[in-house]
Design a protein around this motif. Sequence first.
Motif, PDB file in Angstrom:
ATOM      1  N   ASN A   1       0.930  -1.063   0.170  1.00 30.10           N
ATOM      2  CA  ASN A   1      -0.491  -0.406   0.200  1.00 30.10           C
ATOM      3  C   ASN A   1       0.800   1.270   0.513  1.00 30.10           C
ATOM      4  OD1 ASN A   1      -2.713  -0.871   0.369  1.00 30.10           O
ATOM      5  ND2 ASN A   1      -1.452  -2.108   2.300  1.00 30.10           N
ATOM      6  N   PRO A   2       1.919   1.589  -0.940  1.00 27.92           N
ATOM      7  CA  PRO A   2       2.970   2.187  -0.790  1.00 27.92           C
ATOM      8  C   PRO A   2       1.830   3.713  -0.914  1.00 27.92           C
ATOM      9  CG  PRO A   2       3.032   1.726  -3.218  1.00 27.92           C
ATOM     10  CD  PRO A   2       1.648   0.582  -2.170  1.00 27.92           C
ATOM     11  N   ASN A   3       2.295   4.809  -0.533  1.00 26.12           N
ATOM     12  CA  ASN A   3       1.987   6.471  -1.056  1.00 26.12           C
ATOM     13  C   ASN A   3       0.589   6.569   0.271  1.00 26.12           C
ATOM     14  OD1 ASN A   3       4.126   7.654  -1.800  1.00 26.12           O
ATOM     15  ND2 ASN A   3       3.626   6.273  -3.404  1.00 26.12           N
ATOM     16  N   ARG A   4       0.110   5.337   0.472  1.00 26.41           N
ATOM     17  CA  ARG A   4      -1.294   5.656   1.259  1.00 26.41           C
ATOM     18  C   ARG A   4      -1.405   5.663   3.190  1.00 26.41           C
ATOM     19  NH1 ARG A   4      -5.573   0.645   0.558  1.00 26.41           N
ATOM     20  NH2 ARG A   4      -7.407   0.893   2.096  1.00 26.41           N
ATOM     21  N   PRO A   5      -2.276   6.682   3.495  1.00 18.47           N
ATOM     22  CA  PRO A   5      -2.208   6.686   5.334  1.00 18.47           C
ATOM     23  C   PRO A   5      -2.670   5.274   5.295  1.00 18.47           C
ATOM     24  CG  PRO A   5      -2.730   8.990   3.646  1.00 18.47           C
ATOM     25  CD  PRO A   5      -2.919   7.740   1.974  1.00 18.47           C
ATOM     26  N   LEU A   6      -2.132   4.939   6.197  1.00 16.32           N
ATOM     27  CA  LEU A   6      -3.049   3.764   6.984  1.00 16.32           C
ATOM     28  C   LEU A   6      -3.667   3.895   8.675  1.00 16.32           C
ATOM     29  CD1 LEU A   6      -0.948   0.673   5.146  1.00 16.32           C
ATOM     30  CD2 LEU A   6      -2.569   2.033   4.259  1.00 16.32           C
ATOM     31  N   SER A   7      -3.932   3.549   8.849  1.00 13.12           N
ATOM     32  CA  SER A   7      -4.315   4.488  10.022  1.00 13.12           C
ATOM     33  C   SER A   7      -4.267   3.124  11.244  1.00 13.12           C
ATOM     34  CB  SER A   7      -6.388   4.537  10.138  1.00 13.12           C
ATOM     35  OG  SER A   7      -6.412   2.788  10.515  1.00 13.12           O
ATOM     36  N   ARG A   8      -3.866   2.928  12.701  1.00 15.49           N
ATOM     37  CA  ARG A   8      -3.394   2.359  13.516  1.00 15.49           C
ATOM     38  C   ARG A   8      -4.458   1.433  13.940  1.00 15.49           C
ATOM     39  NH1 ARG A   8      -1.850   7.445  14.609  1.00 15.49           N
ATOM     40  NH2 ARG A   8       0.560   7.858  15.791  1.00 15.49           N
TER      41      ARG A   8
ATOM     42  N   ILE B   1       8.855   5.524   6.056  1.00 16.31           N
ATOM     43  CA  ILE B   1       7.964   5.108   7.541  1.00 16.31           C
ATOM     44  C   ILE B   1       7.513   6.738   7.655  1.00 16.31           C
ATOM     45  CG2 ILE B   1       6.399   4.466   8.915  1.00 16.31           C
ATOM     46  CD1 ILE B   1       6.966   2.498   6.316  1.00 16.31           C
ATOM     47  N   ARG B   2       6.222   7.260   7.284  1.00 17.35           N
ATOM     48  CA  ARG B   2       6.210   9.111   7.656  1.00 17.35           C
ATOM     49  C   ARG B   2       4.459   9.020   8.572  1.00 17.35           C
ATOM     50  NH1 ARG B   2       7.722  12.691   2.687  1.00 17.35           N
ATOM     51  NH2 ARG B   2       9.345  11.535   2.431  1.00 17.35           N
ATOM     52  N   THR B   3       5.052   9.753   9.168  1.00 20.07           N
ATOM     53  CA  THR B   3       3.432   9.635   9.608  1.00 20.07           C
ATOM     54  C   THR B   3       2.431  10.030   9.623  1.00 20.07           C
ATOM     55  OG1 THR B   3       4.892   9.328  12.230  1.00 20.07           O
ATOM     56  CG2 THR B   3       2.748  10.621  12.363  1.00 20.07           C
TER      57      THR B   3
ATOM     58  N   TYR C   1       0.264   6.195   9.564  1.00 17.78           N
ATOM     59  CA  TYR C   1       1.522   5.996   9.208  1.00 17.78           C
ATOM     60  C   TYR C   1       1.247   5.681   7.769  1.00 17.78           C
ATOM     61  CZ  TYR C   1       3.282   5.369  13.904  1.00 17.78           C
ATOM     62  OH  TYR C   1       3.429   5.431  14.970  1.00 17.78           O
ATOM     63  N   MET C   2       2.223   6.394   6.784  1.00 20.49           N
ATOM     64  CA  MET C   2       2.724   6.218   5.126  1.00 20.49           C
ATOM     65  C   MET C   2       3.666   5.437   4.316  1.00 20.49           C
ATOM     66  SD  MET C   2       1.132   8.568   2.181  1.00 20.49           S
ATOM     67  CE  MET C   2       2.358   9.523   2.761  1.00 20.49           C
ATOM     68  N   PHE C   3       3.715   5.002   3.784  1.00 17.50           N
ATOM     69  CA  PHE C   3       5.606   4.547   3.834  1.00 17.50           C
ATOM     70  C   PHE C   3       5.107   4.883   2.218  1.00 17.50           C
ATOM     71  CE2 PHE C   3       7.103   1.199   0.149  1.00 17.50           C
ATOM     72  CZ  PHE C   3       8.584   1.540   0.158  1.00 17.50           C
TER      73      PHE C   3
END
Length: 236
Positions: A174-181, A221-223, A229-231
């Motif tokens: 899931n690159p460039n996609r914000p993923l919730s905790r 891995i950005r916040t 977080y997002m890769f």
Amino acid sequence: MMQQPSILLVEDDAFQRKAAEAYLTQNDLKVTAVENGAQMRRQVSRAMPDLVLLDVQLPGPEDGFALARWLRETSTRVGIIMLTASADPVDKVLGLESGADDYVAKPYEPRELLARCKSVLRRSVNKATPSRLERVRMGGHMLDLAKRQLVDAENGDVPLTSGEFDILKTFAENPNRPLSRDWLLETTSHRARDPFDRAIDLRITRIRRKIEPAPDKPTVIRTVRGVGYMFVPPAE
């Protein structure tokens, strides 16, 4: 016929040890039960189990946290679930920082323990069907999805727990996609997150220490504030 997953139960309380051993055995798991760290080490030296259920409070010079660190240094693939009688969230944090994949608070329902065991075993033993992706570059590292390895071009293999690998695999898919905790925890640990659950944050912190050039200023891995977080893949 599929081989039964092997579980090593390390519990000094005789009643709880026998009850857990009996219930897990009835549910088609191969269980070996010991009562202290020395017995655990001897058993592991004979054969590494697929999963270790490890009580935090054990007699002897080593507690569960120290034994979890030793296990993780010995094998990156063995599943580890901490068993803690303490309501203090610090115990849960210490367990995850020691390399554990999950924790179960005492007193626990046998069905909950079984569910947690199956969840960790799915990740560490019954590997998911490999993704169509085979290798994904993450900063200066390469994630090999087929071999479940993270490779540093300069230093070789980077040790990962099964939980850390599953998080990286989810990011890779899931690159460039914000993923919730919440979504990350449900996807990689197969359980819901409670408001005080820091399992994902702790694993992200450990992952950043392994793959980020500057973990306090992450670029891989950005916040994403308010989300998770997002890769961010490197520019080719």
